[in-house]
Motif scaffolding. Structure first.
Motif, PDB file in Angstrom:
ATOM      1  N   GLN A   1       0.564  -1.206   0.095  1.00 58.81           N
ATOM      2  CA  GLN A   1      -0.094  -0.121   0.149  1.00 58.81           C
ATOM      3  C   GLN A   1       0.713   1.094   0.084  1.00 58.81           C
ATOM      4  O   GLN A   1       0.541   2.264  -0.660  1.00 58.81           O
ATOM      5  CB  GLN A   1      -0.926  -0.172   1.174  1.00 58.81           C
ATOM      6  N   ARG A   2       1.937   1.023   0.635  1.00 58.74           N
ATOM      7  CA  ARG A   2       2.826   2.444   0.807  1.00 58.74           C
ATOM      8  C   ARG A   2       3.607   2.479  -0.428  1.00 58.74           C
ATOM      9  O   ARG A   2       3.475   3.804  -0.939  1.00 58.74           O
ATOM     10  CB  ARG A   2       3.957   2.130   2.023  1.00 58.74           C
ATOM     11  N   LEU A   3       3.798   1.450  -1.006  1.00 57.71           N
ATOM     12  CA  LEU A   3       4.501   1.709  -2.462  1.00 57.71           C
ATOM     13  C   LEU A   3       3.676   2.158  -3.238  1.00 57.71           C
ATOM     14  O   LEU A   3       4.008   3.316  -4.038  1.00 57.71           O
ATOM     15  CB  LEU A   3       5.001   0.387  -3.002  1.00 57.71           C
ATOM     16  N   LYS A   4       2.572   1.743  -3.512  1.00 54.04           N
ATOM     17  CA  LYS A   4       1.462   2.488  -4.431  1.00 54.04           C
ATOM     18  C   LYS A   4       0.977   3.718  -4.082  1.00 54.04           C
ATOM     19  O   LYS A   4       1.193   4.701  -5.056  1.00 54.04           O
ATOM     20  CB  LYS A   4       0.046   1.588  -4.465  1.00 54.04           C
ATOM     21  N   GLN A   5       0.951   4.156  -2.813  1.00 53.74           N
ATOM     22  CA  GLN A   5       0.774   5.549  -2.529  1.00 53.74           C
ATOM     23  C   GLN A   5       1.816   6.538  -2.855  1.00 53.74           C
ATOM     24  O   GLN A   5       1.731   7.662  -3.431  1.00 53.74           O
ATOM     25  CB  GLN A   5       0.391   5.761  -0.970  1.00 53.74           C
ATOM     26  N   GLU A   6       3.160   6.119  -2.677  1.00 58.09           N
ATOM     27  CA  GLU A   6       4.455   6.876  -3.207  1.00 58.09           C
ATOM     28  C   GLU A   6       4.421   6.925  -4.613  1.00 58.09           C
ATOM     29  O   GLU A   6       4.843   8.042  -5.134  1.00 58.09           O
ATOM     30  CB  GLU A   6       5.622   6.151  -2.676  1.00 58.09           C
ATOM     31  N   VAL A   7       4.174   5.968  -5.341  1.00 56.44           N
ATOM     32  CA  VAL A   7       4.124   5.920  -6.958  1.00 56.44           C
ATOM     33  C   VAL A   7       3.302   6.942  -7.257  1.00 56.44           C
ATOM     34  O   VAL A   7       3.310   7.733  -8.327  1.00 56.44           O
ATOM     35  CB  VAL A   7       4.017   4.515  -7.296  1.00 56.44           C
ATOM     36  N   LEU A   8       1.869   6.945  -6.812  1.00 52.48           N
ATOM     37  CA  LEU A   8       0.607   7.638  -7.122  1.00 52.48           C
ATOM     38  C   LEU A   8       1.226   9.192  -7.036  1.00 52.48           C
ATOM     39  O   LEU A   8       0.775   9.911  -7.512  1.00 52.48           O
ATOM     40  CB  LEU A   8      -0.230   7.503  -6.247  1.00 52.48           C
ATOM     41  N   LYS A   9       1.985   9.459  -5.860  1.00 56.14           N
ATOM     42  CA  LYS A   9       2.271  11.044  -5.769  1.00 56.14           C
ATOM     43  C   LYS A   9       3.315  11.576  -6.804  1.00 56.14           C
ATOM     44  O   LYS A   9       3.303  12.807  -7.000  1.00 56.14           O
ATOM     45  CB  LYS A   9       3.116  11.056  -4.428  1.00 56.14           C
ATOM     46  N   VAL A  10       3.923  10.542  -7.572  1.00 51.55           N
ATOM     47  CA  VAL A  10       4.966  11.062  -8.648  1.00 51.55           C
ATOM     48  C   VAL A  10       4.402  10.955  -9.799  1.00 51.55           C
ATOM     49  O   VAL A  10       4.799  11.923 -10.839  1.00 51.55           O
ATOM     50  CB  VAL A  10       6.092  10.119  -8.448  1.00 51.55           C
TER      51      VAL A  10
END
Length: 87
Positions: free
Chosen positions: A43-52
């Motif tokens: 979930q953290r990985l997806k959230q970080e990618v979505l921000k970029v």
């Protein structure tokens, strides 16, 4: 769970997506990363990618399996992402 991340993003953002991915996964091929993650890490990985990424220009695919044992992988040619390739 075992996660494979495949991405096709603008050259402006590719380095940042790679950097985020390497925090969680192992680089195995150009624009491909894989590794075992907990649900929280995923979930953290997806959230970080979505921000970029720009959702109108970029594409990031996640394939999830229960474990690495559910994956059959064949490699032809050189193995990228080997320990000598890690920066």
């Amino acid at each position: 769970m075992y996660v494979i991340m495949v991405y096709d993003v603008s050259v402006k953002r590719v380095a940042r997506v790679l950097q985020i991915g390497r925090k969680y996964l192992t680089w195995v091929q150009n624009s491909v990363m894989e590794g075992a993650l907990t649900q929280t890490q995923y979930q953290r990985l997806k959230q970080e990618v979505l921000k970029v990424i720009d959702k109108n220009e970029d594409s990031v695919l996640f394939y999830t399996l229960r474990s690495e044992h559910d994956l059959r992988k064949e490699i032809l040619g050189i193995i990228k992402g080997a320990p000598s390739d890690i920066v």
